[in-house]
Design an enzyme around this catalytic site. Sequence first.
Site, PDB file in Angstrom:
ATOM      1  N   ASP A  16      42.873  23.566  29.684  1.00 33.30           N
ATOM      2  CA  ASP A  16      43.384  24.814  30.557  1.00 33.30           C
ATOM      3  C   ASP A  16      42.302  25.051  31.772  1.00 33.30           C
ATOM      4  OD1 ASP A  16      45.305  26.324  31.647  1.00 33.30           O
ATOM      5  OD2 ASP A  16      44.975  27.952  30.294  1.00 33.30           O
ATOM      6  N   GLY A  17      42.784  25.398  32.759  1.00 29.93           N
ATOM      7  CA  GLY A  17      41.808  25.850  33.833  1.00 29.93           C
ATOM      8  C   GLY A  17      41.342  25.314  34.974  1.00 29.93           C
ATOM      9  N   GLY A  19      43.158  24.252  37.769  1.00 29.22           N
ATOM     10  CA  GLY A  19      43.328  24.606  38.984  1.00 29.22           C
ATOM     11  C   GLY A  19      42.728  25.966  39.390  1.00 29.22           C
ATOM     12  N   ARG A  20      42.434  27.002  38.295  1.00 32.88           N
ATOM     13  CA  ARG A  20      41.869  28.016  38.455  1.00 32.88           C
ATOM     14  C   ARG A  20      40.221  28.023  38.609  1.00 32.88           C
ATOM     15  NH1 ARG A  20      43.932  30.700  33.062  1.00 32.88           N
ATOM     16  NH2 ARG A  20      44.677  28.693  32.832  1.00 32.88           N
ATOM     17  N   TRP A  21      39.588  26.923  38.153  1.00 31.48           N
ATOM     18  CA  TRP A  21      38.281  26.532  38.384  1.00 31.48           C
ATOM     19  C   TRP A  21      38.020  26.129  40.041  1.00 31.48           C
ATOM     20  CZ3 TRP A  21      36.121  21.985  40.278  1.00 31.48           C
ATOM     21  CH2 TRP A  21      34.678  21.849  40.063  1.00 31.48           C
ATOM     22  N   SER A  61      52.645  18.448  29.741  1.00 31.39           N
ATOM     23  CA  SER A  61      53.683  18.868  29.333  1.00 31.39           C
ATOM     24  C   SER A  61      54.936  18.513  29.852  1.00 31.39           C
ATOM     25  CB  SER A  61      53.749  20.291  28.912  1.00 31.39           C
ATOM     26  OG  SER A  61      54.014  20.987  30.109  1.00 31.39           O
ATOM     27  N   ASN A  64      55.520  20.313  32.936  1.00 32.78           N
ATOM     28  CA  ASN A  64      54.507  20.310  33.951  1.00 32.78           C
ATOM     29  C   ASN A  64      55.324  19.511  35.042  1.00 32.78           C
ATOM     30  OD1 ASN A  64      51.565  19.973  32.015  1.00 32.78           O
ATOM     31  ND2 ASN A  64      52.358  21.742  32.858  1.00 32.78           N
ATOM     32  N   ARG A  67      55.792  21.138  38.502  1.00 31.21           N
ATOM     33  CA  ARG A  67      54.829  21.657  39.309  1.00 31.21           C
ATOM     34  C   ARG A  67      54.985  20.764  40.873  1.00 31.21           C
ATOM     35  NH1 ARG A  67      48.995  21.568  36.191  1.00 31.21           N
ATOM     36  NH2 ARG A  67      49.306  23.218  34.596  1.00 31.21           N
ATOM     37  N   ARG A 184      41.772  26.347  23.098  1.00 29.34           N
ATOM     38  CA  ARG A 184      42.422  26.449  24.297  1.00 29.34           C
ATOM     39  C   ARG A 184      41.536  27.077  25.368  1.00 29.34           C
ATOM     40  NH1 ARG A 184      48.330  27.529  26.659  1.00 29.34           N
ATOM     41  NH2 ARG A 184      48.027  27.599  28.710  1.00 29.34           N
TER      42      ARG A 184
END
Length: 236
Positions: A16-17, A19-21, A61, A64, A67, A184
Amino acid sequence: MEQELKIPNHIAIILDGNGRWAKKKGLPRTVGHTNGAKALQRTIEACKKFGVKTLTVYGFSTENWSRPKEEVDFLMNLFLNYLTKQSKKLIENKIRFVVLGDKSRFSPEIQNAMKKLESDTKDFTEFTFNVALNYGGHAEIVKATKEIAQDVKDGKISIDDIDEKIFESHLYTHDQLPPDLIIRTSGEQRLSGFLLWQCSYSEFYFPQVHFPDFNEEQLKIAIQEYSKRDRRYGKV
Protein backbone atom coordinates in the site's frame (compact mmCIF):
# COMPACT_ATOMS: atom_id res chain seq x y z
CA MET A 1 21.82 -6.65 23.80
CA GLU A 2 20.01 -7.05 20.49
CA GLN A 3 16.72 -8.94 20.61
CA GLU A 4 16.81 -12.46 19.15
CA LEU A 5 14.64 -12.58 16.07
CA LYS A 6 11.89 -15.16 15.65
CA ILE A 7 11.72 -15.50 11.88
CA PRO A 8 8.22 -16.00 10.46
CA ASN A 9 8.00 -18.88 7.98
CA HIS A 10 5.44 -16.96 5.92
CA ILE A 11 5.16 -13.17 5.58
CA ALA A 12 2.32 -11.57 3.63
CA ILE A 13 2.37 -7.90 2.61
CA ILE A 14 -0.36 -5.57 1.39
CA LEU A 15 1.65 -3.28 -0.90
CA ASP A 16 0.00 0.00 0.00
CA GLY A 17 0.99 3.60 -0.60
CA ASN A 18 2.51 3.70 -4.08
CA GLY A 19 0.13 6.44 -5.21
CA ARG A 20 0.47 8.49 -2.02
CA TRP A 21 4.26 8.19 -2.21
CA ALA A 22 4.16 9.65 -5.72
CA LYS A 23 1.65 12.38 -4.84
CA LYS A 24 3.80 13.49 -1.90
CA LYS A 25 6.68 13.99 -4.33
CA GLY A 26 4.54 15.67 -6.99
CA LEU A 27 4.93 12.72 -9.36
CA PRO A 28 2.41 10.65 -11.37
CA ARG A 29 0.96 7.57 -9.63
CA THR A 30 2.65 5.40 -12.26
CA VAL A 31 6.06 6.46 -10.91
CA GLY A 32 4.94 5.23 -7.50
CA HIS A 33 4.06 1.83 -8.95
CA THR A 34 7.44 1.61 -10.71
CA ASN A 35 9.25 2.34 -7.46
CA GLY A 36 6.96 -0.09 -5.67
CA ALA A 37 8.17 -2.81 -8.05
CA LYS A 38 11.77 -1.97 -7.11
CA ALA A 39 10.86 -2.14 -3.42
CA LEU A 40 9.28 -5.54 -4.03
CA GLN A 41 12.53 -6.90 -5.43
CA ARG A 42 14.38 -5.59 -2.35
CA THR A 43 11.80 -7.25 -0.12
CA ILE A 44 12.16 -10.65 -1.81
CA GLU A 45 15.94 -10.48 -1.34
CA ALA A 46 15.59 -9.37 2.30
CA CYS A 47 13.12 -12.18 3.09
CA LYS A 48 15.52 -14.75 1.68
CA LYS A 49 18.38 -13.21 3.65
CA PHE A 50 16.44 -13.43 6.94
CA GLY A 51 15.37 -17.03 6.29
CA VAL A 52 11.68 -16.47 5.53
CA LYS A 53 10.34 -19.39 3.47
CA THR A 54 7.28 -17.80 1.84
CA LEU A 55 6.42 -14.25 0.81
CA THR A 56 2.90 -13.41 -0.37
CA VAL A 57 2.07 -9.96 -1.71
CA TYR A 58 -1.26 -8.36 -2.61
CA GLY A 59 -0.56 -7.05 -6.07
CA PHE A 60 -4.00 -6.39 -7.60
CA SER A 61 -7.43 -6.95 -6.09
CA THR A 62 -10.71 -7.74 -7.82
CA GLU A 63 -11.74 -4.16 -6.97
CA ASN A 64 -8.66 -2.56 -8.55
CA TRP A 65 -10.15 -2.96 -12.05
CA SER A 66 -12.31 0.08 -11.24
CA ARG A 67 -9.27 2.38 -11.12
CA PRO A 68 -8.68 4.77 -14.07
CA LYS A 69 -7.99 2.87 -17.31
CA GLU A 70 -4.62 4.56 -17.76
CA GLU A 71 -3.45 3.31 -14.36
CA VAL A 72 -4.82 -0.22 -14.91
CA ASP A 73 -3.13 -0.41 -18.33
CA PHE A 74 0.15 0.71 -16.78
CA LEU A 75 -0.13 -1.95 -14.08
CA MET A 76 -0.84 -4.64 -16.68
CA ASN A 77 2.31 -3.65 -18.57
CA LEU A 78 4.23 -3.63 -15.28
CA PHE A 79 3.01 -7.16 -14.49
CA LEU A 80 3.96 -8.43 -17.95
CA ASN A 81 7.36 -6.77 -17.76
CA TYR A 82 7.98 -8.40 -14.37
CA LEU A 83 6.83 -11.83 -15.51
CA THR A 84 9.12 -11.78 -18.54
CA LYS A 85 12.18 -9.85 -17.35
CA GLN A 86 12.37 -11.25 -13.81
CA SER A 87 11.73 -14.87 -14.77
CA LYS A 88 15.42 -15.66 -15.31
CA LYS A 89 16.32 -14.16 -11.91
CA LEU A 90 13.61 -16.14 -10.12
CA ILE A 91 14.78 -19.37 -11.75
CA GLU A 92 18.45 -18.67 -11.00
CA ASN A 93 17.56 -18.07 -7.34
CA LYS A 94 15.33 -21.18 -7.20
CA ILE A 95 12.24 -19.18 -6.24
CA ARG A 96 8.88 -20.84 -6.74
CA PHE A 97 6.40 -18.37 -8.28
CA VAL A 98 2.66 -18.76 -7.70
CA VAL A 99 -0.28 -16.57 -8.73
CA LEU A 100 -3.18 -16.47 -6.25
CA GLY A 101 -6.38 -15.34 -7.93
CA ASP A 102 -8.51 -15.65 -11.05
CA LYS A 103 -6.19 -15.43 -14.07
CA SER A 104 -9.02 -15.46 -16.61
CA ARG A 105 -9.53 -11.69 -16.73
CA PHE A 106 -5.96 -10.95 -17.79
CA SER A 107 -4.85 -10.77 -21.41
CA PRO A 108 -3.79 -14.07 -23.05
CA GLU A 109 -0.21 -12.77 -23.12
CA ILE A 110 -0.17 -12.16 -19.34
CA GLN A 111 -1.95 -15.47 -18.64
CA ASN A 112 0.61 -17.38 -20.71
CA ALA A 113 3.51 -15.61 -18.96
CA MET A 114 2.00 -16.43 -15.54
CA LYS A 115 1.49 -20.10 -16.40
CA LYS A 116 4.96 -20.45 -17.90
CA LEU A 117 6.72 -18.95 -14.89
CA GLU A 118 4.64 -21.08 -12.51
CA SER A 119 5.53 -24.18 -14.52
CA ASP A 120 9.24 -23.31 -14.79
CA THR A 121 9.56 -22.83 -11.01
CA LYS A 122 7.09 -25.41 -9.66
CA ASP A 123 9.72 -27.80 -8.32
CA PHE A 124 11.61 -25.24 -6.20
CA THR A 125 11.10 -25.74 -2.47
CA GLU A 126 13.52 -23.32 -0.76
CA PHE A 127 11.45 -20.14 -1.18
CA THR A 128 7.93 -19.44 -2.49
CA PHE A 129 6.83 -16.08 -3.86
CA ASN A 130 3.04 -15.75 -4.12
CA VAL A 131 1.47 -12.80 -5.92
CA ALA A 132 -2.25 -12.20 -5.38
CA LEU A 133 -3.58 -10.88 -8.71
CA ASN A 134 -7.25 -10.32 -9.47
CA TYR A 135 -7.67 -11.68 -5.97
CA GLY A 136 -10.40 -11.14 -3.39
CA GLY A 137 -10.85 -13.06 -0.15
CA HIS A 138 -14.63 -13.27 -0.54
CA ALA A 139 -14.28 -14.46 -4.14
CA GLU A 140 -11.80 -17.13 -3.06
CA ILE A 141 -14.18 -18.46 -0.39
CA VAL A 142 -17.12 -18.47 -2.85
CA LYS A 143 -14.95 -20.32 -5.40
CA ALA A 144 -14.05 -22.97 -2.84
CA THR A 145 -17.70 -23.34 -1.78
CA LYS A 146 -18.89 -23.83 -5.36
CA GLU A 147 -16.20 -26.43 -6.06
CA ILE A 148 -17.10 -28.39 -2.90
CA ALA A 149 -20.81 -28.19 -3.76
CA GLN A 150 -20.03 -29.56 -7.22
CA ASP A 151 -18.03 -32.43 -5.68
CA VAL A 152 -21.02 -33.29 -3.48
CA LYS A 153 -23.36 -33.10 -6.47
CA ASP A 154 -21.04 -35.37 -8.47
CA GLY A 155 -20.90 -37.89 -5.62
CA LYS A 156 -17.16 -37.45 -5.05
CA ILE A 157 -17.71 -36.55 -1.38
CA SER A 158 -20.63 -36.45 1.04
CA ILE A 159 -21.74 -33.43 3.04
CA ASP A 160 -20.42 -35.12 6.19
CA ASP A 161 -16.94 -35.28 4.61
CA ILE A 162 -16.67 -31.49 4.51
CA ASP A 163 -14.28 -30.11 7.11
CA GLU A 164 -11.62 -27.40 7.29
CA LYS A 165 -9.06 -29.60 5.54
CA ILE A 166 -11.41 -30.22 2.61
CA PHE A 167 -12.25 -26.52 2.41
CA GLU A 168 -8.61 -25.44 2.48
CA SER A 169 -7.82 -27.88 -0.34
CA HIS A 170 -9.95 -25.67 -2.62
CA LEU A 171 -8.21 -22.39 -1.74
CA TYR A 172 -5.51 -20.84 -3.93
CA THR A 173 -3.07 -21.54 -1.08
CA HIS A 174 -4.11 -25.20 -0.81
CA ASP A 175 -0.55 -26.55 -0.50
CA GLN A 176 0.85 -23.80 1.72
CA LEU A 177 0.88 -22.85 5.39
CA PRO A 178 -1.01 -19.70 6.48
CA PRO A 179 0.87 -16.43 6.97
CA ASP A 180 2.52 -15.90 10.34
CA LEU A 181 2.84 -12.13 9.85
CA ILE A 182 0.77 -9.79 7.70
CA ILE A 183 2.20 -6.34 7.01
CA ARG A 184 0.25 -3.47 5.48
CA THR A 185 2.41 -0.50 4.59
CA SER A 186 1.31 3.14 4.54
CA GLY A 187 -0.39 3.06 7.96
CA GLU A 188 -3.81 1.80 6.83
CA GLN A 189 -5.20 -0.76 9.28
CA ARG A 190 -7.47 -3.08 7.33
CA LEU A 191 -7.14 -6.27 5.27
CA SER A 192 -9.15 -5.19 2.19
CA GLY A 193 -10.15 -8.80 1.56
CA PHE A 194 -6.61 -10.22 1.76
CA LEU A 195 -6.30 -13.90 2.79
CA LEU A 196 -9.47 -13.79 4.88
CA TRP A 197 -9.59 -17.53 5.58
CA GLN A 198 -5.84 -17.91 6.01
CA CYS A 199 -5.29 -15.01 8.44
CA SER A 200 -7.20 -16.36 11.45
CA TYR A 201 -4.08 -16.58 13.65
CA SER A 202 -1.73 -14.24 11.79
CA GLU A 203 -0.01 -11.38 13.57
CA PHE A 204 -0.49 -7.90 12.07
CA TYR A 205 1.88 -4.98 11.68
CA PHE A 206 1.03 -1.58 10.17
CA PRO A 207 4.10 0.61 9.50
CA GLN A 208 3.56 4.22 8.43
CA VAL A 209 6.06 3.93 5.58
CA HIS A 210 4.73 3.88 1.99
CA PHE A 211 5.70 0.75 0.14
CA PRO A 212 8.23 2.34 -2.29
CA ASP A 213 10.30 3.24 0.81
CA PHE A 214 10.04 -0.25 2.30
CA ASN A 215 13.46 -1.89 2.58
CA GLU A 216 15.50 -4.46 4.49
CA GLU A 217 15.64 -2.28 7.62
CA GLN A 218 11.85 -1.84 7.58
CA LEU A 219 11.42 -5.59 7.22
CA LYS A 220 13.77 -6.19 10.14
CA ILE A 221 11.72 -3.80 12.30
CA ALA A 222 8.56 -5.72 11.37
CA ILE A 223 10.22 -9.04 12.30
CA GLN A 224 11.44 -7.52 15.57
CA GLU A 225 7.86 -6.52 16.37
CA TYR A 226 6.65 -10.00 15.45
CA SER A 227 9.32 -11.50 17.73
CA LYS A 228 7.72 -9.75 20.72
CA ARG A 229 4.32 -11.36 20.12
CA ASP A 230 3.08 -14.33 22.15
CA ARG A 231 1.18 -16.54 19.71
CA ARG A 232 -1.23 -18.71 21.70
CA TYR A 233 -3.57 -19.93 18.91
CA GLY A 234 -6.57 -19.65 21.24
CA LYS A 235 -4.83 -21.41 24.13
CA VAL A 236 -3.89 -19.91 27.52
